[in-house]
Scaffold this motif. Structure first.
Motif, PDB file in Angstrom:
ATOM      1  N   ASN A   1       0.822  -1.210   0.000  1.00 40.79           N
ATOM      2  CA  ASN A   1       0.000   0.000   0.000  1.00 40.79           C
ATOM      3  C   ASN A   1       0.860   1.267   0.000  1.00 40.79           C
ATOM      4  OD1 ASN A   1      -2.552  -1.148  -0.170  1.00 40.79           O
ATOM      5  ND2 ASN A   1      -2.688  -1.453   2.044  1.00 40.79           N
ATOM      6  N   ASN A   2       1.984   1.229   0.715  1.00 46.61           N
ATOM      7  CA  ASN A   2       2.887   2.382   0.707  1.00 46.61           C
ATOM      8  C   ASN A   2       3.455   2.623  -0.697  1.00 46.61           C
ATOM      9  OD1 ASN A   2       2.490   2.732   3.444  1.00 46.61           O
ATOM     10  ND2 ASN A   2       4.374   1.685   4.037  1.00 46.61           N
ATOM     11  N   PHE A   3       3.779   1.525  -1.359  1.00 47.06           N
ATOM     12  CA  PHE A   3       4.298   1.637  -2.721  1.00 47.06           C
ATOM     13  C   PHE A   3       3.224   2.176  -3.668  1.00 47.06           C
ATOM     14  CE2 PHE A   3       5.427  -0.623  -6.800  1.00 47.06           C
ATOM     15  CZ  PHE A   3       6.393   0.296  -7.179  1.00 47.06           C
ATOM     16  N   ARG A   4       1.997   1.686  -3.519  1.00 53.54           N
ATOM     17  CA  ARG A   4       0.903   2.219  -4.338  1.00 53.54           C
ATOM     18  C   ARG A   4       0.742   3.722  -4.132  1.00 53.54           C
ATOM     19  NH1 ARG A   4      -3.237  -2.817  -3.084  1.00 53.54           N
ATOM     20  NH2 ARG A   4      -2.943  -3.936  -5.067  1.00 53.54           N
ATOM     21  N   ASP A   5       0.844   4.157  -2.898  1.00 47.50           N
ATOM     22  CA  ASP A   5       0.713   5.589  -2.617  1.00 47.50           C
ATOM     23  C   ASP A   5       1.833   6.385  -3.293  1.00 47.50           C
ATOM     24  OD1 ASP A   5      -1.605   5.280  -1.156  1.00 47.50           O
ATOM     25  OD2 ASP A   5      -0.586   5.242   0.798  1.00 47.50           O
ATOM     26  N   LYS A   6       3.035   5.829  -3.293  1.00 47.82           N
ATOM     27  CA  LYS A   6       4.161   6.498  -3.945  1.00 47.82           C
ATOM     28  C   LYS A   6       3.936   6.578  -5.463  1.00 47.82           C
ATOM     29  CE  LYS A   6       7.368   7.936  -2.478  1.00 47.82           C
ATOM     30  NZ  LYS A   6       7.746   9.339  -2.160  1.00 47.82           N
ATOM     31  N   LEU A   7       3.407   5.500  -6.045  1.00 48.95           N
ATOM     32  CA  LEU A   7       3.082   5.523  -7.478  1.00 48.95           C
ATOM     33  C   LEU A   7       2.014   6.580  -7.771  1.00 48.95           C
ATOM     34  CD1 LEU A   7       2.933   1.708  -8.325  1.00 48.95           C
ATOM     35  CD2 LEU A   7       4.585   3.346  -9.236  1.00 48.95           C
ATOM     36  N   ARG A   8       0.976   6.620  -6.942  1.00 43.19           N
ATOM     37  CA  ARG A   8      -0.076   7.632  -7.130  1.00 43.19           C
ATOM     38  C   ARG A   8       0.513   9.038  -7.109  1.00 43.19           C
ATOM     39  NH1 ARG A   8      -2.979   3.962  -3.436  1.00 43.19           N
ATOM     40  NH2 ARG A   8      -4.770   3.076  -4.559  1.00 43.19           N
ATOM     41  N   GLU A   9       1.344   9.272  -6.106  1.00 44.27           N
ATOM     42  CA  GLU A   9       1.939  10.596  -5.926  1.00 44.27           C
ATOM     43  C   GLU A   9       2.788  10.991  -7.133  1.00 44.27           C
ATOM     44  OE1 GLU A   9       5.488  12.469  -3.146  1.00 44.27           O
ATOM     45  OE2 GLU A   9       4.285  10.807  -2.356  1.00 44.27           O
ATOM     46  N   ASN A  10       3.628  10.072  -7.584  1.00 44.83           N
ATOM     47  CA  ASN A  10       4.544  10.395  -8.675  1.00 44.83           C
ATOM     48  C   ASN A  10       3.829  10.535 -10.018  1.00 44.83           C
ATOM     49  OD1 ASN A  10       6.695  10.493  -6.938  1.00 44.83           O
ATOM     50  ND2 ASN A  10       7.457   8.445  -7.420  1.00 44.83           N
ATOM     51  N   PHE A  11       2.835   9.686 -10.266  1.00 45.00           N
ATOM     52  CA  PHE A  11       2.108   9.795 -11.534  1.00 45.00           C
ATOM     53  C   PHE A  11       1.259  11.066 -11.587  1.00 45.00           C
ATOM     54  CE2 PHE A  11       3.111   5.368 -12.615  1.00 45.00           C
ATOM     55  CZ  PHE A  11       3.268   5.491 -13.987  1.00 45.00           C
ATOM     56  N   LYS A  12       0.670  11.424 -10.451  1.00 49.73           N
ATOM     57  CA  LYS A  12      -0.178  12.618 -10.456  1.00 49.73           C
ATOM     58  C   LYS A  12       0.639  13.900 -10.581  1.00 49.73           C
ATOM     59  CE  LYS A  12      -4.082  10.327  -8.329  1.00 49.73           C
ATOM     60  NZ  LYS A  12      -4.933  10.096  -7.147  1.00 49.73           N
ATOM     61  N   LYS A  13       1.906  13.829 -10.214  1.00 50.40           N
ATOM     62  CA  LYS A  13       2.794  14.989 -10.383  1.00 50.40           C
ATOM     63  C   LYS A  13       3.316  15.077 -11.822  1.00 50.40           C
ATOM     64  CE  LYS A  13       5.696  14.165  -7.037  1.00 50.40           C
ATOM     65  NZ  LYS A  13       6.794  14.275  -6.034  1.00 50.40           N
ATOM     66  N   SER A  14       3.184  13.989 -12.576  1.00 49.80           N
ATOM     67  CA  SER A  14       3.710  13.944 -13.940  1.00 49.80           C
ATOM     68  C   SER A  14       2.637  14.377 -14.940  1.00 49.80           C
ATOM     69  CB  SER A  14       4.188  12.525 -14.273  1.00 49.80           C
ATOM     70  OG  SER A  14       3.078  11.695 -14.602  1.00 49.80           O
ATOM     71  N   SER A  15       3.054  14.499 -16.189  1.00 48.57           N
ATOM     72  CA  SER A  15       2.107  14.830 -17.260  1.00 48.57           C
ATOM     73  C   SER A  15       1.762  13.603 -18.097  1.00 48.57           C
ATOM     74  CB  SER A  15       2.713  15.917 -18.167  1.00 48.57           C
ATOM     75  OG  SER A  15       3.935  15.453 -18.740  1.00 48.57           O
ATOM     76  N   LEU A  16       2.169  12.428 -17.629  1.00 44.10           N
ATOM     77  CA  LEU A  16       1.927  11.196 -18.385  1.00 44.10           C
ATOM     78  C   LEU A  16       0.448  10.821 -18.355  1.00 44.10           C
ATOM     79  CD1 LEU A  16       4.930   8.998 -17.172  1.00 44.10           C
ATOM     80  CD2 LEU A  16       4.787  10.464 -19.192  1.00 44.10           C
ATOM     81  N   GLU A  17      -0.028  10.245 -19.462  1.00 40.36           N
ATOM     82  CA  GLU A  17      -1.403   9.741 -19.477  1.00 40.36           C
ATOM     83  C   GLU A  17      -1.545   8.660 -18.426  1.00 40.36           C
ATOM     84  OE1 GLU A  17      -4.613   7.251 -22.235  1.00 40.36           O
ATOM     85  OE2 GLU A  17      -2.789   8.034 -23.171  1.00 40.36           O
ATOM     86  N   GLN A  18      -2.577   8.771 -17.596  1.00 41.17           N
ATOM     87  CA  GLN A  18      -2.838   7.747 -16.585  1.00 41.17           C
ATOM     88  C   GLN A  18      -4.297   7.864 -16.146  1.00 41.17           C
ATOM     89  OE1 GLN A  18      -3.450   8.519 -13.155  1.00 41.17           O
ATOM     90  NE2 GLN A  18      -2.967  10.705 -13.182  1.00 41.17           N
TER      91      GLN A  18
END
Length: 226
Positions: free
Chosen positions: A139-156
């Motif tokens: 779950n901690n890793f999922r949160d880190k992925l959420r945080e990093n993807f939402k800060k990016s401009s990548l389609e997600q």
């Protein structure tokens, strides 16, 4: 709500629906023109666990032979649905290397992910193996992925369908009218608390996949050793 409560509530509601004939058939399973594709970050369970799952599926097949059963190669745990499957998505719409780089950055502080498969639950359209992470690493890793993807401009489309919080594996889907729903539930009840085994994830995969994660339609984009 913890995972056990979530699985229990889902099973109670879904098993009652199945026995009442209110289950749902998946009309797309045999549609050769189904063009729903996406990008998924996933874990595959150990060979021992997959062998135990197939023994369970053999018992289901004996009472419901015409349903859709996942082969070993397709069984997985979704870490994160990065781009949820949609009609017409193709790899040329994204820069895969940018996704790999972002995931690599997110992996820096990842602790070991250990998961136990114990028991079976259901939805109105499928049967699933219950997964229980042994700690908060996943779950901690999922949160880190959420945080990093939402800060990016990548389609997600992370969390667009629902915020993933469990570690289950779907292993059977309803594609035809159930012949023996009572016997199906009897088999599921037998395995409700069955210990399929524990494993430590040694690697994670980034894949381009169809809705059902069928191997024949999957392209492995990257493998991350942890």
């Amino acid at each position: 709500m913890d995972s056990t409560q979530h699985y229990d509530q889902l099973y109670k509601k879904s098993s009652e629906a199945i026995l009442a004939g209110n289950y749902k058939l998946d009309s797309q399973l045999n549609n050769e023109s189904d063009s729903r594709f996406g990008i998924t970050f996933l874990i595959r369970p150990s060979e021992i666990i997959k062998a135990n799952i197939q023994l369970f599926l053999d018992e289901l097949k004996a009472v419901e032979p015409h349903q859709y059963y996942y082969p070993d190669a397709d069984i997985h745990i979704t870490v994160m649905s990065i781009i949820s499957c949609y009609d017409g998505f193709t790899l040329d719409k994204i820069n895969v290397h940018e996704y790999i780089d972002l995931i690599q950055q997110s992996l820096v502080h990842l602790d070991a992910i250990k998961i136990g498969f114990r028991g079976v639950t259901a939805s109105p359209s499928a049967i699933m193996i219950q997964g229980f992470p042994t700690d908060e690493s996943l779950n901690n890793f999922r949160d880190k992925l959420r945080e990093n993807f939402k800060k990016s401009s990548l389609e997600q489309s992370i969390d667009s369908r629902y915020a993933i919080s469990t570690a289950h594996s779907t292993v059977m889907r309803f594609q035809d009218k159930l012949e023996n729903p009572e016997q199906l539930i009897q088999v599921v009840e037998k395995y409700r608390d069955y210990d399929f085994g524990k494993f430590e994830a040694k690697n994670l995969e980034l894949v381009y996949n169809d809705w059902y994660q069928r191997e024949k339609n999957t392209i492995r984009l990257a493998n991350f050793i942890i």
